[in-house]
Design a protein around this motif. Structure first.
Motif, PDB file in Angstrom:
ATOM      1  N   ALA A  61      63.450  46.775   5.755  1.00 54.66           N
ATOM      2  CA  ALA A  61      62.190  46.694   6.505  1.00 54.66           C
ATOM      3  C   ALA A  61      62.321  47.311   7.895  1.00 54.66           C
ATOM      4  O   ALA A  61      61.334  47.801   8.450  1.00 54.66           O
ATOM      5  N   GLU A  62      63.523  47.325   8.441  1.00 50.74           N
ATOM      6  CA  GLU A  62      63.732  47.829   9.805  1.00 50.74           C
ATOM      7  C   GLU A  62      63.629  49.354   9.907  1.00 50.74           C
ATOM      8  O   GLU A  62      63.444  49.893  10.998  1.00 50.74           O
ATOM      9  N   VAL A  63      63.798  50.070   8.793  1.00 49.05           N
ATOM     10  CA  VAL A  63      63.800  51.531   8.809  1.00 49.05           C
ATOM     11  C   VAL A  63      62.515  52.033   8.151  1.00 49.05           C
ATOM     12  O   VAL A  63      62.185  51.627   7.044  1.00 49.05           O
ATOM     13  N   ARG A  64      61.801  52.927   8.849  1.00 47.06           N
ATOM     14  CA  ARG A  64      60.563  53.486   8.297  1.00 47.06           C
ATOM     15  C   ARG A  64      60.906  54.786   7.570  1.00 47.06           C
ATOM     16  O   ARG A  64      61.016  55.847   8.186  1.00 47.06           O
ATOM     17  N   VAL A  65      61.087  54.703   6.248  1.00 52.16           N
ATOM     18  CA  VAL A  65      61.390  55.872   5.427  1.00 52.16           C
ATOM     19  C   VAL A  65      60.073  56.523   5.031  1.00 52.16           C
ATOM     20  O   VAL A  65      59.146  55.852   4.582  1.00 52.16           O
ATOM     21  N   PHE A  66      59.987  57.867   5.221  1.00 53.50           N
ATOM     22  CA  PHE A  66      58.704  58.523   4.973  1.00 53.50           C
ATOM     23  C   PHE A  66      58.800  59.883   4.294  1.00 53.50           C
ATOM     24  O   PHE A  66      57.783  60.477   3.941  1.00 53.50           O
ATOM     25  N   SER A  67      60.010  60.429   4.082  1.00 50.31           N
ATOM     26  CA  SER A  67      60.111  61.763   3.500  1.00 50.31           C
ATOM     27  C   SER A  67      61.352  61.860   2.610  1.00 50.31           C
ATOM     28  O   SER A  67      62.396  61.275   2.930  1.00 50.31           O
ATOM     29  N   PHE A  76      70.781  61.831  -3.000  1.00 53.36           N
ATOM     30  CA  PHE A  76      69.334  61.758  -2.802  1.00 53.36           C
ATOM     31  C   PHE A  76      69.043  61.675  -1.298  1.00 53.36           C
ATOM     32  O   PHE A  76      69.164  60.605  -0.707  1.00 53.36           O
ATOM     33  N   PRO A  77      68.656  62.786  -0.658  1.00 46.17           N
ATOM     34  CA  PRO A  77      68.362  62.765   0.784  1.00 46.17           C
ATOM     35  C   PRO A  77      66.969  62.228   1.089  1.00 46.17           C
ATOM     36  O   PRO A  77      66.026  62.439   0.319  1.00 46.17           O
ATOM     37  N   GLY A 108      76.903  55.948   8.175  1.00 45.45           N
ATOM     38  CA  GLY A 108      77.183  54.526   8.312  1.00 45.45           C
ATOM     39  C   GLY A 108      76.863  53.994   9.692  1.00 45.45           C
ATOM     40  O   GLY A 108      76.872  52.790   9.918  1.00 45.45           O
ATOM     41  N   ALA A 109      76.587  54.912  10.629  1.00 45.96           N
ATOM     42  CA  ALA A 109      76.217  54.527  11.989  1.00 45.96           C
ATOM     43  C   ALA A 109      75.169  55.502  12.495  1.00 45.96           C
ATOM     44  O   ALA A 109      75.242  56.707  12.217  1.00 45.96           O
ATOM     45  N   SER A 110      74.193  54.978  13.225  1.00 43.83           N
ATOM     46  CA  SER A 110      73.129  55.812  13.772  1.00 43.83           C
ATOM     47  C   SER A 110      72.610  55.175  15.054  1.00 43.83           C
ATOM     48  O   SER A 110      72.995  54.059  15.399  1.00 43.83           O
ATOM     49  N   ARG A 111      71.732  55.888  15.742  1.00 39.42           N
ATOM     50  CA  ARG A 111      71.218  55.430  17.030  1.00 39.42           C
ATOM     51  C   ARG A 111      69.838  54.789  16.895  1.00 39.42           C
ATOM     52  O   ARG A 111      69.053  55.183  16.041  1.00 39.42           O
ATOM     53  N   PRO A 112      69.534  53.830  17.760  1.00 34.45           N
ATOM     54  CA  PRO A 112      68.203  53.220  17.747  1.00 34.45           C
ATOM     55  C   PRO A 112      67.115  54.272  17.978  1.00 34.45           C
ATOM     56  O   PRO A 112      67.278  55.180  18.788  1.00 34.45           O
ATOM     57  N   GLY A 113      66.020  54.152  17.229  1.00 30.13           N
ATOM     58  CA  GLY A 113      64.885  55.043  17.392  1.00 30.13           C
ATOM     59  C   GLY A 113      65.060  56.445  16.830  1.00 30.13           C
ATOM     60  O   GLY A 113      64.130  57.244  16.886  1.00 30.13           O
ATOM     61  N   ALA A 114      66.225  56.747  16.285  1.00 26.06           N
ATOM     62  CA  ALA A 114      66.504  58.105  15.794  1.00 26.06           C
ATOM     63  C   ALA A 114      65.736  58.406  14.515  1.00 26.06           C
ATOM     64  O   ALA A 114      65.547  57.530  13.670  1.00 26.06           O
ATOM     65  N   TYR A 115      65.305  59.650  14.394  1.00 22.25           N
ATOM     66  CA  TYR A 115      64.813  60.179  13.127  1.00 22.25           C
ATOM     67  C   TYR A 115      66.061  60.661  12.412  1.00 22.25           C
ATOM     68  O   TYR A 115      66.675  61.648  12.817  1.00 22.25           O
ATOM     69  N   GLU A 116      66.452  59.949  11.373  1.00 24.00           N
ATOM     70  CA  GLU A 116      67.759  60.181  10.730  1.00 24.00           C
ATOM     71  C   GLU A 116      67.588  60.743   9.323  1.00 24.00           C
ATOM     72  O   GLU A 116      66.717  60.313   8.577  1.00 24.00           O
ATOM     73  N   ARG A 117      68.446  61.706   8.995  1.00 24.61           N
ATOM     74  CA  ARG A 117      68.536  62.188   7.614  1.00 24.61           C
ATOM     75  C   ARG A 117      69.595  61.328   6.934  1.00 24.61           C
ATOM     76  O   ARG A 117      70.769  61.414   7.245  1.00 24.61           O
ATOM     77  N   TYR A 118      69.135  60.474   6.049  1.00 25.93           N
ATOM     78  CA  TYR A 118      70.034  59.630   5.281  1.00 25.93           C
ATOM     79  C   TYR A 118      70.262  60.265   3.916  1.00 25.93           C
ATOM     80  O   TYR A 118      69.424  61.017   3.419  1.00 25.93           O
ATOM     81  N   VAL A 119      71.404  59.959   3.311  1.00 23.68           N
ATOM     82  CA  VAL A 119      71.720  60.449   1.967  1.00 23.68           C
ATOM     83  C   VAL A 119      72.284  59.299   1.144  1.00 23.68           C
ATOM     84  O   VAL A 119      73.288  58.696   1.526  1.00 23.68           O
ATOM     85  N   LEU A 120      71.626  59.015   0.033  1.00 28.13           N
ATOM     86  CA  LEU A 120      72.129  58.044  -0.933  1.00 28.13           C
ATOM     87  C   LEU A 120      73.004  58.804  -1.924  1.00 28.13           C
ATOM     88  O   LEU A 120      72.528  59.707  -2.606  1.00 28.13           O
ATOM     89  N   ARG A 121      74.302  58.482  -1.972  1.00 24.98           N
ATOM     90  CA  ARG A 121      75.245  59.115  -2.910  1.00 24.98           C
ATOM     91  C   ARG A 121      75.586  58.105  -3.993  1.00 24.98           C
ATOM     92  O   ARG A 121      76.025  56.995  -3.699  1.00 24.98           O
ATOM     93  N   VAL A 122      75.392  58.532  -5.243  1.00 23.56           N
ATOM     94  CA  VAL A 122      75.634  57.654  -6.378  1.00 23.56           C
ATOM     95  C   VAL A 122      76.615  58.331  -7.335  1.00 23.56           C
ATOM     96  O   VAL A 122      76.280  59.341  -7.943  1.00 23.56           O
ATOM     97  N   PRO A 123      77.828  57.777  -7.478  1.00 23.82           N
ATOM     98  CA  PRO A 123      78.765  58.294  -8.471  1.00 23.82           C
ATOM     99  C   PRO A 123      78.536  57.594  -9.811  1.00 23.82           C
ATOM    100  O   PRO A 123      78.049  56.465  -9.846  1.00 23.82           O
ATOM    101  N   ASN A 124      78.873  58.264 -10.893  1.00 22.55           N
ATOM    102  CA  ASN A 124      78.797  57.617 -12.203  1.00 22.55           C
ATOM    103  C   ASN A 124      80.210  57.267 -12.641  1.00 22.55           C
ATOM    104  O   ASN A 124      80.970  58.145 -13.041  1.00 22.55           O
ATOM    105  N   GLU A 125      80.540  55.995 -12.583  1.00 21.53           N
ATOM    106  CA  GLU A 125      81.874  55.528 -12.970  1.00 21.53           C
ATOM    107  C   GLU A 125      81.907  55.011 -14.405  1.00 21.53           C
ATOM    108  O   GLU A 125      82.910  54.497 -14.859  1.00 21.53           O
ATOM    109  N   SER A 126      80.802  55.174 -15.136  1.00 20.68           N
ATOM    110  CA  SER A 126      80.708  54.703 -16.518  1.00 20.68           C
ATOM    111  C   SER A 126      80.831  55.886 -17.475  1.00 20.68           C
ATOM    112  O   SER A 126      80.603  57.033 -17.098  1.00 20.68           O
ATOM    113  N   SER A 127      81.191  55.593 -18.720  1.00 22.64           N
ATOM    114  CA  SER A 127      81.201  56.652 -19.731  1.00 22.64           C
ATOM    115  C   SER A 127      79.785  56.975 -20.188  1.00 22.64           C
ATOM    116  O   SER A 127      79.518  58.040 -20.741  1.00 22.64           O
ATOM    117  N   ALA A 128      78.837  56.065 -19.943  1.00 25.75           N
ATOM    118  CA  ALA A 128      77.429  56.304 -20.268  1.00 25.75           C
ATOM    119  C   ALA A 128      76.755  56.997 -19.091  1.00 25.75           C
ATOM    120  O   ALA A 128      77.058  56.700 -17.931  1.00 25.75           O
TER     121      ALA A 128
END
Length: 172
Positions: free
Chosen positions: A60-66, A102-103, A29-49
Motif C-alpha cells: 500500500a505504501e508504493v504507488r505502482v502505475f506503469s 517483470f519491470p 532492495g533499497a531506495s529513497r523516500p519519494g523516488a520514482y523507482e524502476r522496480y524489477v520482479l525476478r522469478v526463477p523456476n526451480e521446479s521441473s514443471a
C-alpha cells in the motif's frame, strides 16, 4: 586449430543451485523516500514443471502505475480509483532452470519504511510457491528498505587546479 569446448553443468547441479538460490525477488532492495523507482520482479523456476502464472500484491505504501511488456507473458492488473495498481498477474510459460523479469514503475512513500512484496508462483502441475513469509523463512517475501542514504561523515576537499578553486566531493 584449437577447439574450445563448452562445459555444461549437469541438470541436477543446475537444479540444486536454483533451489538453493531461488527466491522471487523485487529489486532494488533499497531506495529513497519519494523516488520514482524502476522496480524489477525476478522469478526463477526451480521446479521441473513450467511456471505459468506469477502474482504480486503491491504494498500500500508504493504507488505502482506503469509496467513494461515482457515477451511471451500477458499482464492483468487491478487498480484502485486513483489508478494505483493493487495487484498484477502475469501468465505465460517459464521452463525449468530459467528466470523471467517483470519491470514496473512505482512512487515510494515520503517516509522511511520497509515494504514487503508478496508473490505467488504457480506451476503447470498445480503446485504453488508462495513467496510471502518473513525474512529467513523457506519462502520469504522480498523486502525493500525505503530510507535516506547515510549522510557523509565529512566532505573531502582538494585544492583545485583552476586558480586555487577548491572542489568538494561529498561521499554518498
Amino acid at each position: 586449430m584449437k577447439t574450445l569446448k563448452t562445459l555444461k553443468a549437469p541438470s541436477s547441479i543446475a537444479a540444486l543451485w536454483l533451489v538453493l538460490c531461488a527466491h522471487a525477488t523485487v529489486s532494488p532492495g533499497a531506495s529513497r523516500p519519494g523516488a520514482y523507482e524502476r522496480y524489477v520482479l525476478r522469478v526463477p523456476n526451480e521446479s521441473s514443471a513450467p511456471t505459468i502464472r506469477v502474482e504480486i500484491t503491491f504494498p500500500a505504501e508504493v504507488r505502482v502505475f506503469s509496467f513494461s511488456d515482457v515477451p511471451g507473458w500477458k499482464l492483468a492488473t487491478t487498480v484502485d480509483s486513483t489508478g494505483r495498481a493493487l495487484t498484477a498477474v502475469w501468465t505465460g510459460n517459464l521452463p525449468a532452470d530459467r528466470f523471467v523479469e517483470f519491470p514496473f514503475i512505482g512512487v515510494n512513500p515520503n517516509a522511511t519504511t520497509t515494504v514487503t512484496w508478496p508473490v505467488v508462483q504457480v506451476y503447470a502441475n498445480g503446485d504453488r510457491a508462495e513467496w510471502t513469509g518473513p525474512p529467513g523463512s523457506n519462502r520469504p517475501a522480498s523486502v525493500t528498505t525505503v530510507s535516506d542514504p547515510t549522510p557523509p561523515s565529512s566532505p573531502i576537499a582538494w585544492p583545485g587546479a583552476l586558480g586555487g578553486l577548491a572542489f568538494v566531493l561529498a561521499a554518498w
